[in-house]
Design a protein around this motif. Structure first.
Motif, PDB file in Angstrom:
ATOM      1  N   SER A 376      13.730   3.412  -1.874  1.00 20.60           N
ATOM      2  CA  SER A 376      12.347   3.892  -1.786  1.00 20.60           C
ATOM      3  C   SER A 376      11.415   2.778  -1.328  1.00 20.60           C
ATOM      4  CB  SER A 376      11.884   4.455  -3.133  1.00 20.60           C
ATOM      5  OG  SER A 376      11.628   3.426  -4.079  1.00 20.60           O
ATOM      6  N   LEU A 377      11.753   1.530  -1.674  1.00 25.25           N
ATOM      7  CA  LEU A 377      10.940   0.391  -1.244  1.00 25.25           C
ATOM      8  C   LEU A 377      11.086   0.155   0.262  1.00 25.25           C
ATOM      9  CD1 LEU A 377      11.665  -2.125  -4.166  1.00 25.25           C
ATOM     10  CD2 LEU A 377       9.872  -0.368  -4.001  1.00 25.25           C
ATOM     11  N   ILE A 378      12.291   0.403   0.793  1.00 20.68           N
ATOM     12  CA  ILE A 378      12.488   0.295   2.239  1.00 20.68           C
ATOM     13  C   ILE A 378      11.607   1.310   2.960  1.00 20.68           C
ATOM     14  CG2 ILE A 378      14.140   0.699   4.117  1.00 20.68           C
ATOM     15  CD1 ILE A 378      16.298  -0.535   2.430  1.00 20.68           C
ATOM     16  N   ILE A 379      11.581   2.549   2.461  1.00 22.54           N
ATOM     17  CA  ILE A 379      10.751   3.586   3.086  1.00 22.54           C
ATOM     18  C   ILE A 379       9.281   3.201   3.025  1.00 22.54           C
ATOM     19  CG2 ILE A 379      10.011   5.998   2.929  1.00 22.54           C
ATOM     20  CD1 ILE A 379      12.810   6.690   1.901  1.00 22.54           C
ATOM     21  N   ILE A 389       8.461  -7.935   1.971  1.00 23.18           N
ATOM     22  CA  ILE A 389       9.640  -8.674   1.510  1.00 23.18           C
ATOM     23  C   ILE A 389      10.198  -7.958   0.283  1.00 23.18           C
ATOM     24  CG2 ILE A 389      10.508 -10.861   0.597  1.00 23.18           C
ATOM     25  CD1 ILE A 389       8.143 -12.253   2.036  1.00 23.18           C
ATOM     26  N   ILE A 390      11.483  -7.622   0.347  1.00 25.88           N
ATOM     27  CA  ILE A 390      12.147  -6.970  -0.780  1.00 25.88           C
ATOM     28  C   ILE A 390      13.180  -7.932  -1.355  1.00 25.88           C
ATOM     29  CG2 ILE A 390      13.495  -4.987  -1.574  1.00 25.88           C
ATOM     30  CD1 ILE A 390      12.371  -3.397   0.764  1.00 25.88           C
ATOM     31  N   ASN A 391      12.997  -8.324  -2.608  1.00 27.84           N
ATOM     32  CA  ASN A 391      13.893  -9.250  -3.282  1.00 27.84           C
ATOM     33  C   ASN A 391      14.968  -8.511  -4.069  1.00 27.84           C
ATOM     34  OD1 ASN A 391      12.493 -11.934  -2.753  1.00 27.84           O
ATOM     35  ND2 ASN A 391      10.812 -10.764  -3.652  1.00 27.84           N
ATOM     36  N   ARG A 392      15.996  -9.230  -4.446  1.00 28.55           N
ATOM     37  CA  ARG A 392      17.113  -8.699  -5.258  1.00 28.55           C
ATOM     38  C   ARG A 392      17.808  -7.522  -4.579  1.00 28.55           C
ATOM     39  NH1 ARG A 392      15.229  -8.336 -11.490  1.00 28.55           N
ATOM     40  NH2 ARG A 392      16.579  -6.517 -11.257  1.00 28.55           N
ATOM     41  N   ILE A 393      18.152  -7.702  -3.315  1.00 33.24           N
ATOM     42  CA  ILE A 393      18.724  -6.573  -2.558  1.00 33.24           C
ATOM     43  C   ILE A 393      20.205  -6.333  -2.862  1.00 33.24           C
ATOM     44  CG2 ILE A 393      17.047  -6.791  -0.703  1.00 33.24           C
ATOM     45  CD1 ILE A 393      19.282  -8.098   0.980  1.00 33.24           C
ATOM     46  N   TYR A 394      20.749  -7.093  -3.817  1.00 29.61           N
ATOM     47  CA  TYR A 394      22.130  -6.802  -4.216  1.00 29.61           C
ATOM     48  C   TYR A 394      22.245  -5.384  -4.769  1.00 29.61           C
ATOM     49  CZ  TYR A 394      20.369  -8.107  -8.887  1.00 29.61           C
ATOM     50  OH  TYR A 394      19.637  -8.205 -10.045  1.00 29.61           O
TER      51      TYR A 394
END
Length: 418
Positions: A376-379, A389-394
């Motif tokens: 949802s953060l990507i969208i 910037i999106i952190n903790r993409i694991y």
């Protein structure tokens, strides 16, 4: 630790090959413990969770190779009777190893599982049924210690107190080698459950379904068989929602559209246009999104909880006002504070989210909180002006194979950075 850099706004335009289903692959791989022989399982997604599970099973004594979306099972025998905390702490699905092992062997010890923090997903449903089957269970120092009382597990006539995908898969597997005929009622019937059953039947199990009731006739032995895992309907639904949010155009390949029957019906009401290219290839495009007064998450075949977060994101700049009610998990809104960082107007009351359209979203630095919430953060980043910037993409790597490469090929300015 890796992070994503996304330059918005972005519009999806291109073609994506849907990967094999994570939620089907994991239980199918675990179920191989029940059988003798060797096999190849294909269309398995190259994900963090898949690799974790292979390492868990190899540590227990199995011989499994994983390469290029193929799992080669050379030996499914268990030599070690304990699944250590270090191996299972990050994967909730690991608990369903217990049933197949205790069906084939007399004792096993497994650390309590980890995974996404999205509510109370108790293992009580699992353990209650196993106890009825003749398993002595003890929780000690963070481990489930299980001992089979008799030479074989007992068959049971059991009704789950609530519908659970994991518990359904778990007890179906345990029942395959039980003595007699097991009846399981109020079961989950998601495509991933049916895919597991199809694989087990191919290995010699005797499992049938009537509405939400499974009948399992216990067998003395099962023998491994080659199998092709179904495509991932949640991955497909996520990309369709991203396309709708950005008013783009997308072709999906390797898609079983019937697995998304109810979501697609809803999406069409919202403005999605669907064109069939072939049996497993479809074109999706969307213009203005229509608001929906209230959307409820439900067990399959209803609207999946695994698409709730992505659905919220598409309303951030579209549709005036919409409400989404979460009926499966009580705490599946931990992505909401992160979405607000983009400037989203979202209110939350009990299990219902209300999204009010805003004119503009701005790029922000946010933190991925769980697997589906992370998408949802990507969208939101794709809808925003400027860099995000999106952190903790694991978290994303647990459930979306090569998602950054797939989006990049569709025109999204997205890249990984350490």
């Amino acid at each position: 630790m890796q992070k994503l850099i996304i330059q918005g706004p972005a519009k999806i335009n291109g073609t994506i090959q849907i990967s094999g289903s994570k939620n089907a692959s994991l239980p199918i791989l675990i179920s191989t413990i029940l059988s003798k022989g060797s096999c190849v399982i294909s269309n398995v997604p190259n994900l963090r969770d898949t690799k974790f599970l292979v390492s868990i099973l190899n540590n227990l004594g199995c011989k499994i190779n994983f390469k290029n979306n193929f799992l080669a099972i050379h030996n499914s025998s268990i030599a070690k009777k304990i699944a250590d905390y270090e191996y299972v702490r990050q994967m909730r699905a690991s608990i369903i190893i217990l049933g197949p092992v205790i069906a084939r062997y007399s004792s096993f010890k497994i650390a309590l599982p980890g995974g996404c923090a999205i509510g109370n997903r108790s293992i009580d449903l699992h353990l209650e049924a196993l106890k009825k089957m003749g398993v002595q269970i003890k929780i000690s120092k963070g481990y489930v210690v299980a001992t089979r009382k008799y030479s074989k597990l007992n068959s049971i006539n059991h009704r789950f107190s609530k519908i659970s995908v994991g518990a359904t898969q778990h007890i179906i597997m345990a029942s395959c080698l039980a003595k007699g005929t097991t009846i399981l009622k109020n079961c989950a019937i998601e495509p991933e459950v049916i895919d597991l059953v199809t694989f087990l039947n191919k290995c010699g199990a005797k499992i049938s379904l009537n509405k939400r009731t499974f009948k399992i006739i216990g067998q003395d032995n099962l023998n491994l068989a080659n199998y092709d895992v179904i495509p991932d309907r949640i991955e497909a639904g996520s990309y369709i929602l991203a396309t709708m949010a950005t008013q783009g155009k997308l072709i999906l390949k390797n898609l079983i559209i019937d697995h998304l029957k109810e979501p697609i019906k809803l999406f069409k009401k919202m403005g999605l246009k669907v064109k069939k290219i072939s049996d497993n290839e479809f074109e999706f495009k969307c213009g203005v999104i229509n608001p929906i007064s209230i959307i409820n998450t439900r067990e399959y075949p209803g609207f999946p909880t695994d698409l709730q977060a992505q659905l919220i994101s598409i309303f951030l700049k579209n549709g005036k006002k919409s409400k989404i009610r979460e009926n499966i998990f009580e705490n599946r809104f931990i992505h909401i504070p992160e979405l607000r960082r983009f400037g989203a107007n979202i209110s939350l009351k009990n299990n219902t989210v209300e999204v009010n359209k805003v004119k503009e979203l701005n790029g922000a630095e946010v933190m991925a909180t769980d697997l589906r919430g992370s998408f949802s953060l990507i969208i939101a980043a794709m809808l925003s002006k400027g860099q995000s910037i999106i952190n903790r993409i694991y978290h994303l790597d647990r459930g979306y194979e090569d998602f950054d490469l797939k989006l990049n090929k569709c025109g999204v300015n997205i890249k990984r950075k350490k």
